[in-house]
Write an enzyme that holds these catalytic residues in place. Sequence first.
Site, short mmCIF file in Angstrom:
data_model
loop_
_atom_site.label_atom_id
_atom_site.label_comp_id
_atom_site.label_asym_id
_atom_site.label_seq_id
_atom_site.Cartn_x
_atom_site.Cartn_y
_atom_site.Cartn_z
N TYR A 1 -31.74 -10.62 -67.10
CA TYR A 1 -32.45 -11.60 -66.45
C TYR A 1 -33.42 -10.79 -65.57
O TYR A 1 -34.45 -11.30 -65.44
CB TYR A 1 -31.36 -12.02 -65.40
CG TYR A 1 -31.89 -13.14 -64.66
CD1 TYR A 1 -32.03 -14.60 -65.21
CD2 TYR A 1 -31.83 -12.93 -63.31
CE1 TYR A 1 -32.42 -15.68 -64.14
CE2 TYR A 1 -32.36 -13.86 -62.24
CZ TYR A 1 -32.62 -15.31 -62.90
OH TYR A 1 -33.26 -16.22 -61.97
N LYS B 1 -37.50 -11.50 -65.38
CA LYS B 1 -38.33 -11.96 -64.25
C LYS B 1 -39.32 -11.02 -63.85
O LYS B 1 -40.25 -11.31 -63.10
CB LYS B 1 -37.14 -12.32 -63.17
CG LYS B 1 -36.12 -13.49 -63.46
CD LYS B 1 -36.97 -14.75 -63.59
CE LYS B 1 -36.23 -15.86 -64.01
NZ LYS B 1 -36.88 -17.16 -64.15
P1 NAP Z 1 -30.50 -24.45 -63.65
O1 NAP Z 1 -29.87 -25.39 -62.47
O2 NAP Z 1 -29.33 -23.50 -64.31
O3 NAP Z 1 -31.42 -25.15 -64.60
C1 NAP Z 1 -31.96 -24.52 -65.54
C2 NAP Z 1 -33.04 -25.33 -66.11
O4 NAP Z 1 -33.69 -24.71 -67.26
C3 NAP Z 1 -32.62 -26.64 -66.87
O5 NAP Z 1 -33.41 -27.80 -66.30
C4 NAP Z 1 -32.53 -26.37 -68.15
O6 NAP Z 1 -32.74 -27.71 -68.93
C5 NAP Z 1 -33.80 -25.66 -68.20
N1 NAP Z 1 -33.62 -24.46 -69.54
C6 NAP Z 1 -32.84 -23.64 -69.88
N2 NAP Z 1 -33.04 -23.34 -71.25
C7 NAP Z 1 -34.15 -23.91 -71.67
C8 NAP Z 1 -35.00 -24.01 -72.76
N3 NAP Z 1 -34.70 -23.05 -73.93
N4 NAP Z 1 -35.93 -24.57 -72.96
C9 NAP Z 1 -36.27 -25.57 -71.95
N5 NAP Z 1 -35.72 -25.60 -70.85
C10 NAP Z 1 -34.50 -24.97 -70.66
O7 NAP Z 1 -31.25 -23.27 -62.92
P2 NAP Z 1 -32.05 -23.36 -61.49
O8 NAP Z 1 -31.19 -22.59 -60.56
O9 NAP Z 1 -32.63 -24.60 -61.26
O10 NAP Z 1 -33.05 -22.23 -61.93
C11 NAP Z 1 -34.68 -22.78 -62.05
C12 NAP Z 1 -35.34 -21.55 -62.33
O11 NAP Z 1 -35.54 -20.65 -61.21
C13 NAP Z 1 -35.05 -20.48 -63.21
O12 NAP Z 1 -36.16 -19.93 -63.90
C14 NAP Z 1 -34.40 -19.41 -62.56
O13 NAP Z 1 -34.29 -18.08 -63.27
C15 NAP Z 1 -35.18 -19.46 -61.36
N6 NAP Z 1 -34.42 -18.94 -60.14
C16 NAP Z 1 -33.42 -19.55 -59.53
C17 NAP Z 1 -32.72 -19.27 -58.76
C18 NAP Z 1 -31.33 -19.43 -57.89
O14 NAP Z 1 -30.58 -18.88 -57.13
N7 NAP Z 1 -30.78 -20.82 -58.57
C19 NAP Z 1 -33.06 -17.85 -57.88
C20 NAP Z 1 -34.26 -17.30 -58.50
C21 NAP Z 1 -34.79 -17.78 -59.45
P3 NAP Z 1 -31.54 -28.49 -69.77
O15 NAP Z 1 -30.66 -28.40 -68.92
O16 NAP Z 1 -32.29 -29.51 -70.38
O17 NAP Z 1 -31.45 -27.45 -70.96
#
Ligand code: NAP
Length: 246
Positions: A154, A158
């Site tokens: 990861y 990133k």
């Molecule tokens: P999440 O709730 O797990 O949601 C992940 C999203 O990514 C879902 O909408 C999922 O779509 C989509 N996704 C996964 N695989 C995919 C693919 N192959 N093609 C298209 N869509 C795909 O995650 P989140 O926390 O909202 O995170 C969103 C972004 O922010 C990510 O890039 C994550 O790394 C980043 N981020 C999150 C955090 C945190 O603390 N939450 C911190 C730093 C960065 P489906 O459900 O339709 O599969």
Amino acid sequence: MLTGKTALVTGAGRGIGREIALTLAREGADVAINYNGSADAAKEVAAKIEALGRKAVLIQCNVADFQAAEEMIKKAAEELGRLDILVNNAGITKDNLLLRMSEAEYDAVLDINLKGCFNTIRHAAKLMIKQRSGRIINLSSVSGVMGNAGQANYCASKAGIIGLTKSAARELASRNVTVNAIAPGFIETEMTAVLSDSVKENILAQIPMHRLGNTKDIAEAAAFLASDRAGYITGQVIQVNGGMAM
Ligand code: NAP
């Protein structure tokens, strides 16, 4: 405001992507909602956007698939008329300690998180160069800035997004296309819901503001970077993390 603008948000059915899609629509943009598996959740987001009086387009696509990403960009631009804003939000985790991490766990995370960004940028940039304007926003992470035990795949993806962002920013700047990254800290979504209480306590101890972030914290930064107010900002990594990394 984003009145008259159009946007594509990847992974917009849930979590941070959902909040970004809704925030861009509230600011006046028409939005293409990409999802991979969460069709019902994505439909709900589309309905909310339409209720705001904006246009919503649903596009199923695995962002790791180069050709499918090309078709998605084409469809978004055709159905919305043009593409002003691309938000690369789709991402997954497959955490494991380095010595236990399988090749499949490594590849899956790099393919979706990093190659997925390349795939959409590769095709959207063409349109934005022709338009002589565009905004690309990529979701990195505090983990990509600091590293994190148990997340080598990861963190590599990133950190890679930061290099991709800066290179694309340099290539596209003269065409008035800005490319920036947001590096969220720990945000309350399904991605972090799986963390144990002791891990969460440990994380909280590292956050000067002493709270986890919420999806609105990130969506506000994305809406700003997408707007005319951020016209002279490119190649930057905006850290939204309560002070966890400075
Ligand atoms: P999440 O709730 O797990 O949601 C992940 C999203 O990514 C879902 O909408 C999922 O779509 C989509 N996704 C996964 N695989 C995919 C693919 N192959 N093609 C298209 N869509 C795909 O995650 P989140 O926390 O909202 O995170 C969103 C972004 O922010 C990510 O890039 C994550 O790394 C980043 N981020 C999150 C955090 C945190 O603390 N939450 C911190 C730093 C960065 P489906 O459900 O339709 O599969």
